[in-house]
Design a protein around this motif. Structure first.
Motif, mmCIF file in Angstrom:
data_model
loop_
_atom_site.group_PDB
_atom_site.id
_atom_site.type_symbol
_atom_site.label_atom_id
_atom_site.label_comp_id
_atom_site.label_asym_id
_atom_site.label_seq_id
_atom_site.Cartn_x
_atom_site.Cartn_y
_atom_site.Cartn_z
ATOM 1 N N ALA A 36 0.824 -1.312 0.135
ATOM 2 C CA ALA A 36 -0.123 -0.036 -0.017
ATOM 3 C C ALA A 36 0.936 1.282 0.087
ATOM 4 N N VAL A 37 1.992 1.199 0.770
ATOM 5 C CA VAL A 37 2.866 2.499 0.802
ATOM 6 C C VAL A 37 3.497 2.723 -0.368
ATOM 7 N N LYS A 38 3.874 1.500 -1.228
ATOM 8 C CA LYS A 38 4.453 1.619 -2.612
ATOM 9 C C LYS A 38 3.482 2.219 -3.387
ATOM 10 N N ARG A 39 2.304 1.732 -3.557
ATOM 11 C CA ARG A 39 1.255 2.227 -4.411
ATOM 12 C C ARG A 39 0.928 3.538 -4.095
ATOM 13 N N LEU A 40 0.965 3.897 -2.742
ATOM 14 C CA LEU A 40 0.477 5.453 -2.686
ATOM 15 C C LEU A 40 1.575 6.306 -3.032
ATOM 16 N N ASP A 41 2.763 5.872 -2.816
ATOM 17 C CA ASP A 41 4.006 6.835 -3.398
ATOM 18 C C ASP A 41 3.919 7.101 -4.784
ATOM 19 N N GLN A 42 3.680 6.014 -5.530
ATOM 20 C CA GLN A 42 3.566 6.036 -7.074
ATOM 21 C C GLN A 42 2.460 6.855 -7.267
ATOM 22 N N ALA A 43 1.400 6.662 -6.659
ATOM 23 C CA ALA A 43 0.082 7.407 -7.142
ATOM 24 C C ALA A 43 0.431 8.988 -6.814
ATOM 25 N N ALA A 44 1.175 9.368 -5.739
ATOM 26 C CA ALA A 44 1.383 10.772 -5.415
ATOM 27 C C ALA A 44 2.582 11.289 -6.435
ATOM 28 N N SER A 45 3.211 10.299 -6.680
ATOM 29 C CA SER A 45 4.307 10.983 -7.683
ATOM 30 C C SER A 45 3.691 11.269 -9.174
ATOM 31 N N LYS A 46 2.701 10.545 -9.504
ATOM 32 C CA LYS A 46 1.960 10.721 -10.672
ATOM 33 C C LYS A 46 1.032 11.606 -10.775
ATOM 34 N N HIS A 47 0.825 12.183 -9.596
ATOM 35 C CA HIS A 47 -0.355 13.122 -9.213
ATOM 36 C C HIS A 47 -1.568 12.735 -9.418
ATOM 37 N N LEU A 48 -1.593 11.280 -9.121
ATOM 38 C CA LEU A 48 -3.142 10.772 -9.165
ATOM 39 C C LEU A 48 -3.862 11.276 -7.885
ATOM 40 N N ILE A 49 -3.225 11.227 -6.844
ATOM 41 C CA ILE A 49 -3.516 11.944 -5.397
ATOM 42 C C ILE A 49 -2.628 12.841 -4.822
ATOM 43 N N ASN A 52 0.114 15.149 -0.029
ATOM 44 C CA ASN A 52 -0.474 15.174 1.548
ATOM 45 C C ASN A 52 -1.473 14.091 2.005
ATOM 46 N N ALA A 53 -2.212 13.654 0.768
ATOM 47 C CA ALA A 53 -3.282 12.639 1.003
ATOM 48 C C ALA A 53 -2.717 11.194 1.215
ATOM 49 N N ALA A 54 -1.558 11.236 0.416
ATOM 50 C CA ALA A 54 -0.814 9.833 0.483
ATOM 51 C C ALA A 54 -0.161 9.707 1.925
ATOM 52 N N ALA A 55 0.362 10.952 2.282
ATOM 53 C CA ALA A 55 0.987 10.870 3.694
ATOM 54 C C ALA A 55 0.117 10.374 4.629
#
Length: 72
Positions: A36-49, A52-55
């Motif tokens: 989940a952490v890996k996918r959240l970081d990927q989503a944040a880096s691609k501006h999907l979310i 701060n929402a990922a964090a």
């Protein structure tokens, strides 16, 4: 459409992490948390979310795992 499917997949991964933590299996919960952490970081880096929402989500999942590990 691609963003919608990726966001849905991200929510599914987060839900699996929460369910694993609630089940009381620390190994499965830890594995799900790492994914989940890996996918959240990927989503944040691609501006999907938002970053701060990922964090915030990572922090809440981590807190959930820690409280469940101390209770068990």
């Amino acid at each position: 459409l691609q963003n919608r499917s990726q966001r849905s997949a991200l929510r599914t991964i987060i839900k699996k992490c929460r369910l694993a933590a609630a089940a009381g299996d620390p190994q499965a919960a830890e594995t799900a948390f790492r994914l989940a952490v890996k996918r959240l970081d990927q989503a944040a880096s691609k501006h999907l979310i938002h970053k701060n929402a990922a964090a915030r989500t990572k922090s809440r999942l981590s807190k959930l795992l820690k409280t469940n590990n101390t209770q068990a």
